[in-house]
Design a protein around this motif. Structure first.
Motif, PDB file in Angstrom:
ATOM      1  N   ASP A 110      42.763  18.669   7.717  1.00 50.32           N
ATOM      2  CA  ASP A 110      42.291  18.965   9.065  1.00 50.32           C
ATOM      3  C   ASP A 110      41.456  20.243   9.094  1.00 50.32           C
ATOM      4  N   LEU A 111      41.549  21.025   8.014  1.00 45.80           N
ATOM      5  CA  LEU A 111      40.827  22.292   7.901  1.00 45.80           C
ATOM      6  C   LEU A 111      40.688  22.630   6.427  1.00 45.80           C
ATOM      7  N   PHE A 112      39.558  23.251   6.074  1.00 47.97           N
ATOM      8  CA  PHE A 112      39.350  23.765   4.719  1.00 47.97           C
ATOM      9  C   PHE A 112      39.248  25.278   4.779  1.00 47.97           C
ATOM     10  N   ILE A 113      39.849  25.940   3.812  1.00 46.28           N
ATOM     11  CA  ILE A 113      39.627  27.361   3.589  1.00 46.28           C
ATOM     12  C   ILE A 113      39.009  27.443   2.198  1.00 46.28           C
ATOM     13  N   VAL A 114      37.768  27.925   2.125  1.00 48.21           N
ATOM     14  CA  VAL A 114      36.998  27.854   0.879  1.00 48.21           C
ATOM     15  C   VAL A 114      36.503  29.233   0.465  1.00 48.21           C
ATOM     16  N   ASP A 115      36.808  29.594  -0.777  1.00 48.16           N
ATOM     17  CA  ASP A 115      36.265  30.802  -1.387  1.00 48.16           C
ATOM     18  C   ASP A 115      34.842  30.489  -1.843  1.00 48.16           C
ATOM     19  N   LEU A 116      33.907  31.345  -1.549  1.00 47.61           N
ATOM     20  CA  LEU A 116      32.520  31.107  -1.952  1.00 47.61           C
ATOM     21  C   LEU A 116      32.273  31.400  -3.425  1.00 47.61           C
ATOM     22  N   MET A 117      32.943  32.403  -3.954  1.00 48.19           N
ATOM     23  CA  MET A 117      32.658  32.865  -5.308  1.00 48.19           C
ATOM     24  C   MET A 117      33.665  32.267  -6.292  1.00 48.19           C
ATOM     25  N   MET A 118      33.316  31.096  -6.831  1.00 47.56           N
ATOM     26  CA  MET A 118      34.141  30.420  -7.826  1.00 47.56           C
ATOM     27  C   MET A 118      33.254  30.036  -9.002  1.00 47.56           C
ATOM     28  N   PRO A 119      33.837  29.968 -10.195  1.00 48.37           N
ATOM     29  CA  PRO A 119      33.037  29.583 -11.362  1.00 48.37           C
ATOM     30  C   PRO A 119      32.656  28.104 -11.326  1.00 48.37           C
ATOM     31  N   GLU A 120      31.672  27.743 -12.101  1.00 47.62           N
ATOM     32  CA  GLU A 120      31.156  26.376 -12.241  1.00 47.62           C
ATOM     33  C   GLU A 120      30.594  25.858 -10.926  1.00 47.62           C
ATOM     34  N   ASP A 126      30.497  26.422  -7.080  1.00 42.31           N
ATOM     35  CA  ASP A 126      30.903  27.474  -6.141  1.00 42.31           C
ATOM     36  C   ASP A 126      31.158  26.900  -4.739  1.00 42.31           C
ATOM     37  N   GLY A 127      31.621  27.772  -3.865  1.00 38.46           N
ATOM     38  CA  GLY A 127      31.943  27.363  -2.511  1.00 38.46           C
ATOM     39  C   GLY A 127      30.747  26.862  -1.724  1.00 38.46           C
ATOM     40  N   PHE A 128      29.570  27.404  -1.995  1.00 39.60           N
ATOM     41  CA  PHE A 128      28.365  26.934  -1.312  1.00 39.60           C
ATOM     42  C   PHE A 128      28.123  25.458  -1.617  1.00 39.60           C
ATOM     43  N   GLN A 129      28.259  25.098  -2.884  1.00 39.49           N
ATOM     44  CA  GLN A 129      28.052  23.706  -3.293  1.00 39.49           C
ATOM     45  C   GLN A 129      29.120  22.797  -2.681  1.00 39.49           C
ATOM     46  N   LEU A 130      30.345  23.281  -2.643  1.00 38.14           N
ATOM     47  CA  LEU A 130      31.415  22.500  -2.032  1.00 38.14           C
ATOM     48  C   LEU A 130      31.138  22.285  -0.544  1.00 38.14           C
ATOM     49  N   LEU A 131      30.672  23.318   0.147  1.00 43.05           N
ATOM     50  CA  LEU A 131      30.340  23.182   1.571  1.00 43.05           C
ATOM     51  C   LEU A 131      29.272  22.116   1.797  1.00 43.05           C
ATOM     52  N   GLU A 132      28.261  22.122   0.954  1.00 46.27           N
ATOM     53  CA  GLU A 132      27.210  21.108   1.084  1.00 46.27           C
ATOM     54  C   GLU A 132      27.789  19.709   0.897  1.00 46.27           C
ATOM     55  N   TYR A 133      28.661  19.550  -0.087  1.00 44.67           N
ATOM     56  CA  TYR A 133      29.289  18.255  -0.335  1.00 44.67           C
ATOM     57  C   TYR A 133      30.119  17.824   0.874  1.00 44.67           C
ATOM     58  N   LEU A 134      30.916  18.740   1.408  1.00 46.16           N
ATOM     59  CA  LEU A 134      31.759  18.412   2.553  1.00 46.16           C
ATOM     60  C   LEU A 134      30.933  17.972   3.751  1.00 46.16           C
ATOM     61  N   ARG A 135      29.796  18.601   3.977  1.00 44.71           N
ATOM     62  CA  ARG A 135      28.950  18.270   5.119  1.00 44.71           C
ATOM     63  C   ARG A 135      28.201  16.956   4.920  1.00 44.71           C
ATOM     64  N   GLN A 136      28.004  16.546   3.680  1.00 45.67           N
ATOM     65  CA  GLN A 136      27.306  15.289   3.404  1.00 45.67           C
ATOM     66  C   GLN A 136      28.229  14.082   3.496  1.00 45.67           C
ATOM     67  N   ARG A 137      29.522  14.266   3.332  1.00 45.65           N
ATOM     68  CA  ARG A 137      30.500  13.171   3.429  1.00 45.65           C
ATOM     69  C   ARG A 137      30.798  12.884   4.900  1.00 45.65           C
ATOM     70  N   SER A 138      30.743  11.644   5.279  1.00 44.60           N
ATOM     71  CA  SER A 138      31.022  11.312   6.680  1.00 44.60           C
ATOM     72  C   SER A 138      32.458  11.670   7.074  1.00 44.60           C
ATOM     73  N   GLN A 139      33.400  11.563   6.134  1.00 47.60           N
ATOM     74  CA  GLN A 139      34.804  11.842   6.433  1.00 47.60           C
ATOM     75  C   GLN A 139      35.092  13.327   6.658  1.00 47.60           C
ATOM     76  N   THR A 140      34.254  14.209   6.138  1.00 51.24           N
ATOM     77  CA  THR A 140      34.514  15.652   6.261  1.00 51.24           C
ATOM     78  C   THR A 140      33.376  16.409   6.939  1.00 51.24           C
ATOM     79  N   ALA A 141      32.354  15.705   7.378  1.00 47.54           N
ATOM     80  CA  ALA A 141      31.179  16.358   7.964  1.00 47.54           C
ATOM     81  C   ALA A 141      31.523  17.217   9.176  1.00 47.54           C
ATOM     82  N   GLN A 142      32.538  16.825   9.928  1.00 48.74           N
ATOM     83  CA  GLN A 142      32.913  17.557  11.136  1.00 48.74           C
ATOM     84  C   GLN A 142      34.201  18.369  10.980  1.00 48.74           C
ATOM     85  N   THR A 143      34.780  18.373   9.792  1.00 51.78           N
ATOM     86  CA  THR A 143      36.026  19.103   9.558  1.00 51.78           C
ATOM     87  C   THR A 143      35.741  20.603   9.526  1.00 51.78           C
ATOM     88  N   PRO A 144      36.496  21.396  10.267  1.00 53.01           N
ATOM     89  CA  PRO A 144      36.277  22.848  10.272  1.00 53.01           C
ATOM     90  C   PRO A 144      36.506  23.470   8.896  1.00 53.01           C
TER      91      PRO A 144
END
Length: 97
Positions: free
Chosen positions: A48-58, A60-78
């Protein structure tokens, strides 16, 4: 049913701290130490919510955020974003679609 929060952070002490605080408030917690593991867990979990660290190896959180926003199931998840960086280079710009 309790709300579920996925915490994605490569720092074990940060994960433990967030888990302790949020479990006390009645949330179910999914802890993962990298973005790839988070993506894999989305096959079987719907937080129902993600807490994401931006600075991770391999991946990173920025890439994960982009993935989450592209998935229809998580596009609107806070998402709550964590970072220890304070410089202007830390700002994020979405990739144009």
């Amino acid at each position: 049913m309790n709300k579920t929060i996925m915490i994605v952070d490569d720092d074990a002490s940060g994960l433990a701290l967030f888990e302790m605080m949020l479990k006390r408030s009645g949330y179910e917690i999914l802890k993962v130490t990298d973005a790839r593991m988070a993506v894999h867990m989305l096959d079987t979990h719907s937080p129902d919510l993600f807490i994401v660290d931006l600075m991770m190896p391999e991946v990173d959180g920025f890439q994960l955020l982009e993935y989450l926003r592209q998935r229809s199931q998580t596009a609107q998840t806070p998402v709550v974003v964590l970072t220890a960086r304070e410089d202007a280079a830390s700002s994020w710009e979405p990739t144009p679609t």
